[in-house]
Scaffold this active site. Structure first.
Site, PDB file in Angstrom:
ATOM      1  N   ARG A  15      23.003   3.122  23.662  1.00 25.63           N
ATOM      2  CA  ARG A  15      22.615   2.176  22.588  1.00 25.63           C
ATOM      3  C   ARG A  15      24.292   1.760  22.023  1.00 25.63           C
ATOM      4  NH1 ARG A  15      19.485   5.996  18.851  1.00 25.63           N
ATOM      5  NH2 ARG A  15      19.607   7.429  20.847  1.00 25.63           N
ATOM      6  N   ASN A 224      25.493   7.994  19.096  1.00 25.10           N
ATOM      7  CA  ASN A 224      24.579   7.610  20.185  1.00 25.10           C
ATOM      8  C   ASN A 224      24.930   5.127  20.037  1.00 25.10           C
ATOM      9  OD1 ASN A 224      23.248   9.251  20.805  1.00 25.10           O
ATOM     10  ND2 ASN A 224      22.320  10.103  19.117  1.00 25.10           N
ATOM     11  N   ARG A 330      61.897  -0.173  19.275  1.00 21.96           N
ATOM     12  CA  ARG A 330      61.002   0.246  20.999  1.00 21.96           C
ATOM     13  C   ARG A 330      61.324   1.451  20.906  1.00 21.96           C
ATOM     14  NH1 ARG A 330      62.127  -5.356  23.901  1.00 21.96           N
ATOM     15  NH2 ARG A 330      60.796  -3.977  25.772  1.00 21.96           N
TER      16      ARG A 330
HETATM   17  C1  UD1 Z   1      18.999  17.504  21.934  1.00 23.65           C
HETATM   18  C2  UD1 Z   1      17.803  18.582  21.889  1.00 23.65           C
HETATM   19  C3  UD1 Z   1      17.291  18.235  20.377  1.00 23.65           C
HETATM   20  C4  UD1 Z   1      18.801  18.516  20.207  1.00 23.65           C
HETATM   21  C5  UD1 Z   1      19.190  17.191  19.786  1.00 23.65           C
HETATM   22  C6  UD1 Z   1      21.317  17.721  19.556  1.00 23.65           C
HETATM   23  C7  UD1 Z   1      16.859  19.151  24.294  1.00 23.65           C
HETATM   24  C8  UD1 Z   1      15.502  18.760  25.674  1.00 23.65           C
HETATM   25  N1  UD1 Z   1      16.540  18.198  23.389  1.00 23.65           N
HETATM   26  O1  UD1 Z   1      18.343  16.233  22.236  1.00 23.65           O
HETATM   27  O2  UD1 Z   1      16.784  19.497  20.657  1.00 23.65           O
HETATM   28  O3  UD1 Z   1      18.455  18.820  18.411  1.00 23.65           O
HETATM   29  O4  UD1 Z   1      19.690  16.883  21.417  1.00 23.65           O
HETATM   30  O5  UD1 Z   1      21.292  16.269  19.452  1.00 23.65           O
HETATM   31  O6  UD1 Z   1      17.961  19.324  24.719  1.00 23.65           O
HETATM   32  N2  UD1 Z   1      21.955  14.299  28.704  1.00 23.65           N
HETATM   33  C9  UD1 Z   1      22.684  14.563  30.422  1.00 23.65           C
HETATM   34  N3  UD1 Z   1      21.823  14.183  31.258  1.00 23.65           N
HETATM   35  C10 UD1 Z   1      20.499  14.388  31.082  1.00 23.65           C
HETATM   36  C11 UD1 Z   1      20.207  14.362  29.767  1.00 23.65           C
HETATM   37  C12 UD1 Z   1      20.552  14.055  28.404  1.00 23.65           C
HETATM   38  O7  UD1 Z   1      23.828  14.780  30.588  1.00 23.65           O
HETATM   39  O8  UD1 Z   1      19.552  13.812  31.588  1.00 23.65           O
HETATM   40  C13 UD1 Z   1      23.049  14.676  27.940  1.00 23.65           C
HETATM   41  C14 UD1 Z   1      23.429  13.590  26.857  1.00 23.65           C
HETATM   42  O9  UD1 Z   1      24.253  12.106  27.709  1.00 23.65           O
HETATM   43  C15 UD1 Z   1      23.491  13.488  25.843  1.00 23.65           C
HETATM   44  C16 UD1 Z   1      23.078  14.790  25.369  1.00 23.65           C
HETATM   45  O10 UD1 Z   1      22.722  15.772  26.740  1.00 23.65           O
HETATM   46  O11 UD1 Z   1      25.155  13.597  25.815  1.00 23.65           O
HETATM   47  C17 UD1 Z   1      21.868  15.078  25.423  1.00 23.65           C
HETATM   48  O12 UD1 Z   1      20.710  14.697  25.186  1.00 23.65           O
HETATM   49  P1  UD1 Z   1      20.314  13.160  24.593  1.00 23.65           P
HETATM   50  O13 UD1 Z   1      18.853  13.136  25.455  1.00 23.65           O
HETATM   51  O14 UD1 Z   1      20.397  13.012  23.835  1.00 23.65           O
HETATM   52  O15 UD1 Z   1      19.337  15.253  24.183  1.00 23.65           O
HETATM   53  P2  UD1 Z   1      17.922  14.515  22.409  1.00 23.65           P
HETATM   54  O16 UD1 Z   1      17.330  13.943  23.108  1.00 23.65           O
HETATM   55  O17 UD1 Z   1      18.847  14.281  21.342  1.00 23.65           O
HETATM   56 CA    CA Z   2      21.471  13.147  21.299  1.00 25.57          CA
END
Ligand code: UD1
Ligand code: CA
Length: 455
Positions: A15, A224, A330
């Site tokens: 996004r 995001n 500078r």
């Molecule tokens: C996650 C939490 C949720 C919490 C929220 C807060 C989980 C399952 N859920 O959800 O409970 O309320 O964050 O923002 O943990 N990432 C990786 N690899 C992956 C997946 C994610 O590095 O395979 C990183 C993403 O880049 C991101 C973070 O982990 O920085 C969170 O991932 P995201 O998919 O945004 O989790 P949410 O669905 O927001």
């Molecule tokens: Ca998130």
């Protein structure tokens, strides 16, 4: 106990609509993930792990000078899967999980969370939100103890009504993590390995889940999209502005200030609107900064006045200086007490002595000016011959007439005078006059040409 910090930074950040990996987008001039790493370093972590995936190479490059161990998550199969990629490199003490896109988390909040961790307890950072949409919800038992996290997409109507949310930030021991992570399953609405599922495993083992909240909800706000990015930037800047005002700085409008680095101010500093401070900037007591100045890695001494639209980088002004409007200082510019640099003047690698003035339209580079030198409008130090740089040295009390070219290397002696419009390529002795320009000729009875008329 040792401390390992694992920072998740593998997500794509679709996004943001950017080719730059999300965690490298800048907040207050610094990539988000660096904010997180700098905070982790303040905790004196024994090891820093960054889990990379999307744009892994660029993230690695951007963090080259950090003592970081990278773990590659080739495919993004969820937060639990992400942490698992770093599992091998962990020590046997505490582990803290942070996020590369949650940049404003504070050391104090994390230190308190880590206090909770031992083999019978783990720490979970939660936040209560008016609108919890999208977040995992914290489930508590009848005694009020946290026992599980349910993701938005897996939650029942009743669970969706819960406002206490998972920030994602948690701390536990490495041995707990090594026990729980391999048992995660992807049997859920998103088909992912949820890190959040370890909470229920902990509770089932009788491990206490100690929850804590951040002092300020901004600390756990993630980014995001660019709208959230800008919102977080403004909130962060507002916070900096408030801190400065508490310390006695007068900001004409706290919503129109940007600090991208560290700004240190003495008492009674006044800053007009639209100024940007980058790197390490120090403003002495009583300094006034006019509107729309950009100041980077510089020291401005007490009682100096910077007039609007000046750009200053790598400069030291000793005090009681007057700079601008529209001045460009500078790197390597050193102004002694009371020296003045006026409008449309550029200085570089220039030492300007006490009380000396370069008031208008000049370029002074690779030069040393003594005390009380007066540099006239349109003076240029010709410091570059196309291959090498050369120095200009001007003695105390010298007077440089307007529109002078000083062809370096050249020395102008103490008390010397240069006639306006001169090109000076030879040294001028002390107290001498040097003029080098075509003599003026005068013709009396001069008739102006007249326009030819067609017959
Ligand atoms: C996650 C939490 C949720 C919490 C929220 C807060 C989980 C399952 N859920 O959800 O409970 O309320 O964050 O923002 O943990 N990432 C990786 N690899 C992956 C997946 C994610 O590095 O395979 C990183 C993403 O880049 C991101 C973070 O982990 O920085 C969170 O991932 P995201 O998919 O945004 O989790 P949410 O669905 O927001
Ligand atoms: Ca998130």
């Amino acid at each position: 106990m040792t401390l390992d910090v694992v920072i998740l930074a593998a997500g794509q950040g679709t996004r943001m609509r950017s080719t730059l990996p999300k965690v490298l987008h800048r907040l207050a001039g610094k990539p988000m993930v660096r904010h997180v790493l700098d905070t982790a370093r303040e905790l004196e972590a024994d090891r820093l792990h960054v889990v990379v995936g999307h744009g892994a190479e660029r993230v690695r490059e951007a963090l080259a000078e950090y003592p970081v161990r990278f773990a590659l998550q080739a495919e993004q199969k969820g937060t639990g899967h992400a942490v698992a990629q770093a599992l091998e490199g962990l020590g046997d003490g505490k582990v803290l999980v942070l996020y590369g896109d949650v940049p404003l988390i504070r050391r104090e909040t994390l230190a308190a969370l880590l206090e909770e961790v031992d083999e019978s307890r783990m720490g979970l950072l939660t936040v209560t939100l008016d609108d919890p949409t999208g977040y995992g919800r914290i489930l508590r038992n009848e005694r009020g103890q946290a026992v599980a996290i349910v993701e938005q997409k897996d939650a029942s109507e009743k669970e969706l009504a819960i406002h206490e949310c998972n920030t994602g930030i948690m701390a536990m021991t490495a041995s707990q993590l090594k026990r729980w992570l391999p048992r995660l399953s992807a049997d859920n609405a998103q088909g992912e390995y949820y890190l959040t599922d370890i909470i229920a495993m902990a509770a089932a083992e009788g491990v206490v889940i100690a929850t804590a909240q951040p002092a300020d909800p901004l600390e756990v706000e993630g980014v995001n999209n660019r709208l959230q990015m800008a919102g977080l930037e403004r909130a962060h800047q507002r916070h900096i502005a408030e801190t400065l005002m508490t310390q006695g700085v007068a900001l004409l409008d706290p919503s129109r200030l940007d600090v991208r680095g560290r700004l240190t101010c003495g008492h009674d500093v006044e800053i007009d609107v639209g100024c940007v401070f980058e790197g390490e900037v120090e403003l002495g007591e009583g300094v006034r900064i006019g509107a729309h100045c950009v100041i980077r890695d510089s020291h401005i001494g007490a009682e100096s006045v910077i007039e609007p639209h000046s750009v200053i980088e790598g400069a030291v002004a000793a005090g009681r200086n007057r700079i601008g409007p529209f001045a460009r200082l500078r790197p390597g510019t050193r102004l002694a007490v009371g020296a003045k640099v006026g409008n449309f003047v550029e200085t570089k690698n220039a030492e300007v002595g006490e009380g000396s003035k370069i008031n208008h339209l000049s370029y002074v580079g690779d030069a040393r000016l003594g005390r009380d030198v007066n540099v006239g409008a349109g003076t240029i130090t010709c410091n570059y011959d196309g291959a090498n740089k050369h120095r200009t040295d001007i003695g105390d009390d010298a007077f440089i007439g307007s529109n002078t070219a000083l062809v370096a290397p050249v020395n102008v002696g103490r008390g010397a005078t240069i006639g306006a419009g001169s090109t000076i390529s030879k040294d001028v002795p002390d107290n001498a006059l040097a003029v080098s320009r075509g003599r003026q000729i005068g013709k009396t009875d001069w008739a102006r040409p007249t326009k030819k008329t067609r017959d």
